[in-house]
Design a protein around this motif. Structure first.
Motif, mmCIF file in Angstrom:
data_model
loop_
_atom_site.group_PDB
_atom_site.id
_atom_site.type_symbol
_atom_site.label_atom_id
_atom_site.label_comp_id
_atom_site.label_asym_id
_atom_site.label_seq_id
_atom_site.Cartn_x
_atom_site.Cartn_y
_atom_site.Cartn_z
ATOM 1 N N GLU A 103 0.829 -1.202 0.000
ATOM 2 C CA GLU A 103 0.000 0.000 0.000
ATOM 3 C C GLU A 103 0.870 1.262 0.000
ATOM 4 O O GLU A 103 0.515 2.269 -0.621
ATOM 5 N N TRP A 106 2.145 1.769 -3.508
ATOM 6 C CA TRP A 106 1.042 2.206 -4.372
ATOM 7 C C TRP A 106 0.720 3.683 -4.139
ATOM 8 O O TRP A 106 0.550 4.448 -5.092
ATOM 9 N N ARG A 110 1.079 6.659 -6.813
ATOM 10 C CA ARG A 110 -0.119 7.439 -7.155
ATOM 11 C C ARG A 110 0.145 8.940 -7.058
ATOM 12 O O ARG A 110 -0.221 9.706 -7.962
ATOM 13 N N LEU A 125 6.412 1.433 -8.416
ATOM 14 C CA LEU A 125 5.590 0.383 -9.014
ATOM 15 C C LEU A 125 6.394 -0.891 -9.258
ATOM 16 O O LEU A 125 5.874 -1.999 -9.088
ATOM 17 N N LEU A 128 6.712 -2.554 -5.919
ATOM 18 C CA LEU A 128 5.437 -3.190 -5.591
ATOM 19 C C LEU A 128 5.247 -4.468 -6.385
ATOM 20 O O LEU A 128 4.918 -5.523 -5.837
ATOM 21 N N ARG A 138 -3.554 -5.557 -4.817
ATOM 22 C CA ARG A 138 -2.856 -4.289 -5.024
ATOM 23 C C ARG A 138 -1.577 -4.495 -5.830
ATOM 24 O O ARG A 138 -1.203 -3.640 -6.629
ATOM 25 N N GLU A 141 -2.529 -4.689 -9.445
ATOM 26 C CA GLU A 141 -2.847 -3.351 -9.946
ATOM 27 C C GLU A 141 -1.572 -2.557 -10.213
ATOM 28 O O GLU A 141 -1.492 -1.793 -11.185
ATOM 29 N N GLY A 142 -0.570 -2.743 -9.347
ATOM 30 C CA GLY A 142 0.705 -2.068 -9.552
ATOM 31 C C GLY A 142 1.411 -2.554 -10.806
ATOM 32 O O GLY A 142 2.008 -1.754 -11.540
#
Length: 203
Positions: A103, A106, A110, A125, A128, A138, A141-142
């Motif tokens: 998190e 991320w 962001r 990223l 992650l 997550r 998504e990264g």
């Protein structure tokens, strides 16, 4: 992180200090809803500083990463982007709990993308996406975000690699995986020949 001198909080008891931060955050949200922006910003800053003070007072705390994440979120609400970035960047140094580390990466990416710092965002990223043994959405998504940023930067070979990593992630749905694999092939076709071959070997 130095504790701010203007924040008055009892640090003799950790749980009590955390509750003080939670109460300050709730108060800030209430002020924000009432449109009292200046007071809300001050309350969010107070919240962030309390969390940092608690993290510094108990550096070996098991939820140190969460404390820093909460401070980053409060700094964001206060509009202090640079302070939020510092809190998020510190999380991997104090915590080994992979979900909160994910998190943190991320949130860092962001914010950096919001300020067009795509190079720094890619660093977060990649970190992650490279976490080992993390069947966590997550992370997927990264990986997908990394692929999209790389494609935008016209780094097609590496973009293809990250699309395929997203496609193979445990939390990726079958249709998402199909679309990602298709995109990986399309992107790979744009890569220079030597980079395209490197991307194929990395899979």
């Amino acid at each position: 992180f130095a504790c701010s001198g203007h924040v008055q909080v009892d640090l003799s008891d950790r749980d009590r200090a955390v509750r003080a931060a939670q109460d300050a955050f709730k108060n800030a949200l209430t002020l924000e809803k009432k449109g009292r922006r200046v007071l809300a910003r001050r309350a969010f800053l107070k919240t962030a500083h309390i969390y940092i003070c608690v993290a510094k007072r108990w550096p070996s705390s098991r939820d140190g990463g969460k404390l820093l994440y909460n401070s980053g979120a409060a700094f964001e609400k206060a509009g202090s982007t640079s302070a939020a970035l510092r809190s998020y960047a510190r999380i991997p140094r104090v915590s080994k709990w992979k979900p909160i580390v994910a998190e943190g990466h991320w949130a860092l990416a962001r914010l950096q993308l919001r300020w067009f710092e795509d190079g720094n965002a890619l660093t977060a990223l990649r970190a992650l996406g490279g976490l080992k043994g993390l069947p966590y959405r997550r992370q997927a998504e990264g990986q997908r975000k990394a692929a999209r940023v790389l494609e935008w930067r016209q780094e097609y070979g590496e973009a293809s690699i990250w699309y395929m990593r997203f496609a193979k992630h445990k939390t990726t749905k079958p249709m998402e995986a199909l679309r990602a694999a298709f995109r990986a092939a399309r992107v790979l076709g744009k890569a220079p020949p030597n980079r395209g071959m490197a991307a194929k070997r990395s899979r």
